[in-house]
Scaffold this motif. Structure first.
Motif, short mmCIF file in Angstrom:
data_model
loop_
_atom_site.label_atom_id
_atom_site.label_comp_id
_atom_site.label_asym_id
_atom_site.label_seq_id
_atom_site.Cartn_x
_atom_site.Cartn_y
_atom_site.Cartn_z
N VAL A 19 0.85 -1.20 0.00
CA VAL A 19 0.00 0.00 0.00
C VAL A 19 0.88 1.25 0.00
O VAL A 19 0.65 2.20 -0.73
CB VAL A 19 -0.96 0.01 1.22
N VAL A 68 0.98 4.29 -2.62
CA VAL A 68 0.80 5.69 -2.24
C VAL A 68 1.95 6.54 -2.79
O VAL A 68 1.74 7.60 -3.37
CB VAL A 68 0.71 5.84 -0.70
N ILE A 119 2.06 15.38 -12.79
CA ILE A 119 0.90 16.10 -13.37
C ILE A 119 0.99 17.59 -13.05
O ILE A 119 0.81 18.44 -13.91
CB ILE A 119 -0.43 15.53 -12.81
N ALA A 121 1.24 8.26 3.72
CA ALA A 121 -0.16 8.63 4.02
C ALA A 121 -0.62 8.09 5.37
O ALA A 121 -1.82 8.13 5.68
CB ALA A 121 -1.11 8.18 2.91
N GLU A 177 3.28 10.47 -9.28
CA GLU A 177 2.44 10.77 -10.45
C GLU A 177 1.76 12.14 -10.28
O GLU A 177 1.68 12.92 -11.22
CB GLU A 177 1.40 9.65 -10.61
N ASN A 178 1.30 12.41 -9.06
CA ASN A 178 0.69 13.72 -8.77
C ASN A 178 1.67 14.85 -9.06
O ASN A 178 1.32 15.86 -9.68
CB ASN A 178 0.28 13.76 -7.29
N ASN A 179 2.92 14.67 -8.62
CA ASN A 179 3.92 15.71 -8.80
C ASN A 179 4.26 15.90 -10.28
O ASN A 179 4.54 17.01 -10.72
CB ASN A 179 5.18 15.39 -7.98
N GLN A 214 1.54 7.17 -6.41
CA GLN A 214 0.52 8.18 -6.68
C GLN A 214 1.03 9.58 -6.37
O GLN A 214 0.69 10.54 -7.08
CB GLN A 214 -0.75 7.88 -5.87
N ILE A 215 1.85 9.70 -5.33
CA ILE A 215 2.43 11.02 -5.00
C ILE A 215 3.38 11.45 -6.14
O ILE A 215 3.35 12.61 -6.58
CB ILE A 215 3.18 10.96 -3.65
N ILE A 239 0.65 21.36 -6.68
CA ILE A 239 0.87 19.99 -6.21
C ILE A 239 -0.20 19.63 -5.20
O ILE A 239 -0.77 18.55 -5.22
CB ILE A 239 2.26 19.90 -5.54
#
Lengths: 282, 193
Positions: A45, A49, A59, A241, A55-57, A52-53, A67
């Motif tokens: 997990v 996470v 984007i 997270a 990938e978020n950064n 995803q962090i 961010i």
């Protein structure tokens, strides 16, 4: 004595760019640390996470959007050369830069005018928190960060007696991080200020969160303490997270200053994984 | 396995959710955070009607950034849930079905969740740009004067979250860190002088 004149507009433009940049583009040091953490993370997990962090950064940087929705309270460390003359009010020039960045950069306005009674949003994210130090020279060095309050709220200051020694310092830092648990958006950056007075320790801790996570304290004893504390924090198990895992912190950065014979102030300023800061020189 | 849930959430799907489940939500959710909760709670205390019907709804603790030109919504990740703890049991007792946020909840909130068969989802803090991709539309329902803290209705598609606390009170924030905690950890209580 020769003075260099800098226009207030130049200061405003530099501050505006810093706050937009730091909210869109995560630092290379943080990105490297997140990627390394993903490789080493024990929890599936937690690994997800971290992906995803990351990938978020990606984007945020690609689309030039924040961010995190908490684009923070604007904090600036200023090294102000003593041979500089500004054609205007320096603090107002800085606040105008903050105003423009948060308006034109689609950043969230998160500041309220009065802390207790009114709590009315100022609607332009001012005023900024400005720490100015006069240095020799004819340059202005600006280090800016948007400080989110999910992690700011988990921070603490303690006035330790000198007899507590390094063990007391260690326990207070670990205690603060343990109490924060899953709340400050781990993996966190732990900024520690030791020494000075009550307020100097807190200011040093903030400065420590702005230091790149791939650097260490110049004194090898403190550098070793940074490493030891990071290892201890990552044994706590909170993980990315706070959902469990082996990466609770990316770094512990310590900054120190001389202090009083009777005291050993310690401040712990916690920063989330979106440790946003940017610097420039005018 | 990822569970897909169409909103409004049913009693059965709440009962089927277990702490730790990965979930994708599709439908509409409410938003609200500190200042809106304070106002809603004050109305409940005074016995006044709420400006928005919370029965059967999920509320997302978020204060979004503004939408950039051409975007439906701005970045919108979760804010820390504990700040809403003192208001939450009253809302759950009045029919709120669940919350989306991040971080630990108080004993009182968990008790109210079990009492009312509700669920608490965690979204990933600081993943606001990514999360916003699953929010298709927003509408301000009330408290527009609060700016980012206004109460909105979001239309979401495959909104990603994890069941943090289920309707039986199982809590990943309690159980999961223990699985990765190294008992050789140094003591972190500060002794008395």
């Amino acid at each position: 004595m020769e003075f260099r004149t800098i226009s207030a507009e130049t200061v405003t433009a530099a501050v505006k760019k810093l706050f937009m940049d730091c909210n869109y583009f995560i630092g290379g040091d943080i990105l490297c640390a997140l990627q390394k953490a993903r490789e080493n993370e024990a929890s599936p997990v937690g690994k997800s996470v971290l992906s995803q962090i990351i990938e978020n950064n990606r984007i945020a940087a690609e689309e030039e959007i924040p961010i995190c929705q908490d684009t923070g309270m604007a904090v600036l460390f200023v090294e102000y050369g003593d041979k500089i003359c500004i054609d205007g009010d320096f603090d107002e020039a800085v606040n105008e830069g903050v105003r423009q960045a948060y308006r034109d950069g689609f950043l969230r306005k998160s500041v309220v005018s009065d802390p207790v009674f009114d709590r009315v949003n100022t609607r332009d994210n001012t005023p900024a928190v400005i720490h100015t130090k006069i240095v020799s020279g004819d340059k202005i060095r600006l280090t800016a960060g948007g400080k989110g309050f999910g992690s700011e709220n988990m921070s603490a200051v303690k006035m330790l007696a000198p007899s507590y020694g390094v063990d007391g310092v260690r326990r207070f830092i670990l205690d603060t991080v343990f109490r924060a648990g899953p709340n400050p958006c781990p993996p966190i950056v732990v900024g520690v200020g030791i020494g000075g007075t009550f307020e100097r320790a807190a200011q040093l801790a903030k400065k420590a969160t702005f230091r790149p996570v791939d650097t260490c304290h110049a004194d090898p004893r403190y550098a070793a303490l940074e490493d030891e504390l990071l290892a201890e924090i990552n044994k706590m198990g909170f993980g990315p997270a706070g959902l469990g895992g082996s990466t609770t912190a990316l770094a512990v950065n310590i900054e120190t200053a001389p202090t009083h014979i009777a005291g050993m102030p310690v401040a712990v300023n916690i920063c989330c994984h979106a440790a946003r800061h940017a610097g420039t020189e005018i | 396995m990822i569970k897909r849930i169409t909103l409004p959430i049913t009693k059965d799907s709440v009962a089927d959710l277990n702490a730790g489940d990965s979930v994708l939500l599709t439908g509409t959710i409410l938003t609200g955070r500190d200042a809106a909760h304070k106002r809603l709670f004050a109305l409940l205390e005074q016995g006044e009607p709420l400006p928005v019907d919370i029965r059967g709804e999920l509320i997302y603790y978020v204060g979004p950034a503004p939408a950039k030109t051409g975007y439906a919504v701005g970045p919108a990740g979760p804010t820390s849930s504990y700040r809403m703890d003192m208001y939450t049991p009253a809302l759950l007792d009045r029919g709120l079905k669940g919350m989306i946020g991040k971080g630990a909840r108080s004993r009182e909130v968990i008790d109210a969740m079990v009492r009312n068969k509700c669920v608490y989802f965690a979204a990933i803090g600081g993943a606001a740009a990514l999360i916003a991709k699953s929010i298709k539309r927003e509408e301000i329902l009330c408290y527009a004067d609060l700016g980012t803290e206004a109460v909105r209705r979001y239309t979401v598609e495959d909104f990603p979250c994890i069941v943090a606390i289920d309707s039986r009170g199982n809590n990943v924030y309690e159980t999961e860190p223990l699985r990765y905690r190294d008992e050789s950890i140094l003591p972190c209580d500060v002794p008395k002088p």
